[in-house]
Design a protein around this motif. Structure first.
Motif, PDB file in Angstrom:
ATOM      1  N   ILE A   1       3.273   6.080   7.963  1.00  0.00           N
ATOM      2  CA  ILE A   1       2.284   5.269   7.269  1.00  0.00           C
ATOM      3  C   ILE A   1       1.931   4.069   8.144  1.00  0.00           C
ATOM      4  CG2 ILE A   1       4.013   3.905   6.010  1.00  0.00           C
ATOM      5  CD1 ILE A   1       2.056   3.899   3.614  1.00  0.00           C
ATOM      6  N   SER A   2       0.658   3.715   8.159  1.00  0.00           N
ATOM      7  CA  SER A   2       0.208   2.551   8.918  1.00  0.00           C
ATOM      8  C   SER A   2      -0.945   1.904   8.166  1.00  0.00           C
ATOM      9  CB  SER A   2      -0.228   2.952  10.327  1.00  0.00           C
ATOM     10  OG  SER A   2      -1.314   3.859  10.281  1.00  0.00           O
ATOM     11  N   SER A   3      -1.227   0.657   8.499  1.00  0.00           N
ATOM     12  CA  SER A   3      -2.294  -0.045   7.804  1.00  0.00           C
ATOM     13  C   SER A   3      -3.048  -0.960   8.757  1.00  0.00           C
ATOM     14  CB  SER A   3      -1.738  -0.851   6.627  1.00  0.00           C
ATOM     15  OG  SER A   3      -0.878  -1.870   7.093  1.00  0.00           O
ATOM     16  N   ASP A   4      -4.267  -1.246   8.380  1.00  0.00           N
ATOM     17  CA  ASP A   4      -5.092  -2.239   9.062  1.00  0.00           C
ATOM     18  C   ASP A   4      -5.449  -3.273   8.004  1.00  0.00           C
ATOM     19  OD1 ASP A   4      -7.093  -3.781  10.199  1.00  0.00           O
ATOM     20  OD2 ASP A   4      -7.941  -2.106  11.312  1.00  0.00           O
ATOM     21  N   ASN A   5      -4.709  -4.373   7.980  1.00  0.00           N
ATOM     22  CA  ASN A   5      -4.893  -5.349   6.915  1.00  0.00           C
ATOM     23  C   ASN A   5      -6.290  -5.984   6.954  1.00  0.00           C
ATOM     24  OD1 ASN A   5      -2.282  -4.874   6.050  1.00  0.00           O
ATOM     25  ND2 ASN A   5      -1.422  -6.571   7.225  1.00  0.00           N
ATOM     26  N   ALA A   6      -6.831  -6.149   8.133  1.00  0.00           N
ATOM     27  CA  ALA A   6      -8.149  -6.761   8.248  1.00  0.00           C
ATOM     28  C   ALA A   6      -9.229  -5.887   7.617  1.00  0.00           C
ATOM     29  CB  ALA A   6      -8.469  -7.017   9.703  1.00  0.00           C
ATOM     30  N   LYS A   7      -9.015  -4.573   7.639  1.00  0.00           N
ATOM     31  CA  LYS A   7     -10.003  -3.638   7.087  1.00  0.00           C
ATOM     32  C   LYS A   7      -9.586  -3.081   5.728  1.00  0.00           C
ATOM     33  CE  LYS A   7     -11.675  -2.144  11.632  1.00  0.00           C
ATOM     34  NZ  LYS A   7     -11.905  -0.988  12.538  1.00  0.00           N
ATOM     35  N   ASN A   8      -8.443  -3.541   5.210  1.00  0.00           N
ATOM     36  CA  ASN A   8      -7.934  -3.034   3.922  1.00  0.00           C
ATOM     37  C   ASN A   8      -7.865  -1.513   3.900  1.00  0.00           C
ATOM     38  OD1 ASN A   8      -7.582  -5.581   2.798  1.00  0.00           O
ATOM     39  ND2 ASN A   8      -9.662  -5.649   1.988  1.00  0.00           N
ATOM     40  N   THR A   9      -7.313  -0.964   4.961  1.00  0.00           N
ATOM     41  CA  THR A   9      -7.166   0.487   5.038  1.00  0.00           C
ATOM     42  C   THR A   9      -5.707   0.864   5.276  1.00  0.00           C
ATOM     43  OG1 THR A   9      -7.614   0.500   7.414  1.00  0.00           O
ATOM     44  CG2 THR A   9      -9.495   0.846   5.939  1.00  0.00           C
TER      45      THR A   9
ATOM     46  N   SER B   1       2.541  -5.829   3.350  1.00  0.00           N
ATOM     47  CA  SER B   1       1.584  -6.597   4.146  1.00  0.00           C
ATOM     48  C   SER B   1       2.208  -7.097   5.444  1.00  0.00           C
ATOM     49  CB  SER B   1       1.042  -7.769   3.337  1.00  0.00           C
ATOM     50  OG  SER B   1       2.100  -8.600   2.909  1.00  0.00           O
ATOM     51  N   TYR B   2       3.540  -7.111   5.490  1.00  0.00           N
ATOM     52  CA  TYR B   2       4.246  -7.535   6.698  1.00  0.00           C
ATOM     53  C   TYR B   2       4.553  -6.362   7.631  1.00  0.00           C
ATOM     54  CZ  TYR B   2       4.892 -11.894   4.189  1.00  0.00           C
ATOM     55  OH  TYR B   2       4.675 -13.049   3.499  1.00  0.00           O
ATOM     56  N   GLY B   3       4.245  -5.146   7.166  1.00  0.00           N
ATOM     57  CA  GLY B   3       4.457  -3.985   8.018  1.00  0.00           C
ATOM     58  C   GLY B   3       5.750  -3.245   7.779  1.00  0.00           C
TER      59      GLY B   3
ATOM     60  N   MET C   1       0.859  -1.180   0.000  1.00  0.00           N
ATOM     61  CA  MET C   1       0.000   0.000   0.000  1.00  0.00           C
ATOM     62  C   MET C   1       0.899   1.235   0.000  1.00  0.00           C
ATOM     63  SD  MET C   1      -2.877  -1.288   2.743  1.00  0.00           S
ATOM     64  CE  MET C   1      -4.307  -0.471   2.036  1.00  0.00           C
ATOM     65  N   ASN C   2       0.583   2.177  -0.861  1.00  0.00           N
ATOM     66  CA  ASN C   2       1.436   3.343  -1.051  1.00  0.00           C
ATOM     67  C   ASN C   2       0.622   4.627  -0.968  1.00  0.00           C
ATOM     68  OD1 ASN C   2       3.739   1.678  -2.023  1.00  0.00           O
ATOM     69  ND2 ASN C   2       2.428   1.379  -3.804  1.00  0.00           N
ATOM     70  N   TRP C   3       1.312   5.691  -0.615  1.00  0.00           N
ATOM     71  CA  TRP C   3       0.815   7.049  -0.778  1.00  0.00           C
ATOM     72  C   TRP C   3       1.743   7.787  -1.732  1.00  0.00           C
ATOM     73  CZ3 TRP C   3      -3.770   8.895   0.669  1.00  0.00           C
ATOM     74  CH2 TRP C   3      -4.465   8.251   1.689  1.00  0.00           C
ATOM     75  N   TYR C   4       1.148   8.363  -2.764  1.00  0.00           N
ATOM     76  CA  TYR C   4       1.860   9.216  -3.704  1.00  0.00           C
ATOM     77  C   TYR C   4       1.306  10.638  -3.554  1.00  0.00           C
ATOM     78  CZ  TYR C   4       3.786   5.297  -6.424  1.00  0.00           C
ATOM     79  OH  TYR C   4       4.481   4.191  -6.844  1.00  0.00           O
TER      80      TYR C   4
END
Length: 115
Positions: A69-77, A53-55, A34-37
Motif C-alpha cells: 500500500i502507498s499513498s500520495d498525500n498531496a493528491k489524496n490518493t 498520514s505518516y506512512g 487510508m485503507n483497502w478492504y
C-alpha cells in the motif's frame, strides 16, 4: 461531500499483478488513515492494508509480502500494488478513508484471479 473513486481492478491469471488506485475528492482537509478492504462472495468484508498520514503501514497476514500500500498525500490518493495474486484474492476491493469528518467508502472495484 467526499467522494472516493477506485480504479485498476480486472481479471488476472494466478501469479499475476494488478495495481488498484483510489482518488479522494471533495471537502477533504486532512486524512488520518487510508485503507483497502475486500469482500469475497459469501464472506465478511476484511481489512487488507492500511496506511497512516505518516506512512506507517499494516497488512493482513494473508497478503503480507505480496501486496504493497502507498499513498500520495498531496493528491489524496492511495494505491494497492498486488503481486503474486491467488484465486483466493478474488473479491470486490473497497477504498476507505478516515478524516476529521468521518469515514468514507468507495464504490468498489472487482478483482478476479482465475486461469
Amino acid at each position: 461531500q467526499v467522494q472516493l473513486v477506485e480504479s485498476g481492478g480486472g481479471l488476472v491469471q494466478p501469479g499475476g499483478s494488478l495495481r488498484l488506485s483510489c482518488a479522494a475528492s471533495g471537502s477533504i482537509f486532512s486524512i488520518y488513515l487510508m485503507n483497502w478492504y475486500r469482500q469475497a462472495p459469501g464472506k465478511q468484508r476484511e481489512l487488507v492494508a492500511s496506511i497512516t498520514s505518516y506512512g506507517s503501514t499494516n497488512y493482513a497476514d494473508s497478503v503480507k509480502g505480496r501486496f504493497t500500500i502507498s499513498s500520495d498525500n498531496a493528491k489524496n490518493t492511495v494505491h494497492l500494488q498486488m503481486n503474486s495474486l491467488k484465486p483466493e484474492d478474488t473479491a470486490v476491493y473497497y477504498c476507505n478513508i478516515k478524516s476529521p469528518s468521518g469515514y468514507y467508502w468507495g464504490q468498489g472495484t472487482q478483482v478476479t484471479v482465475s486461469s
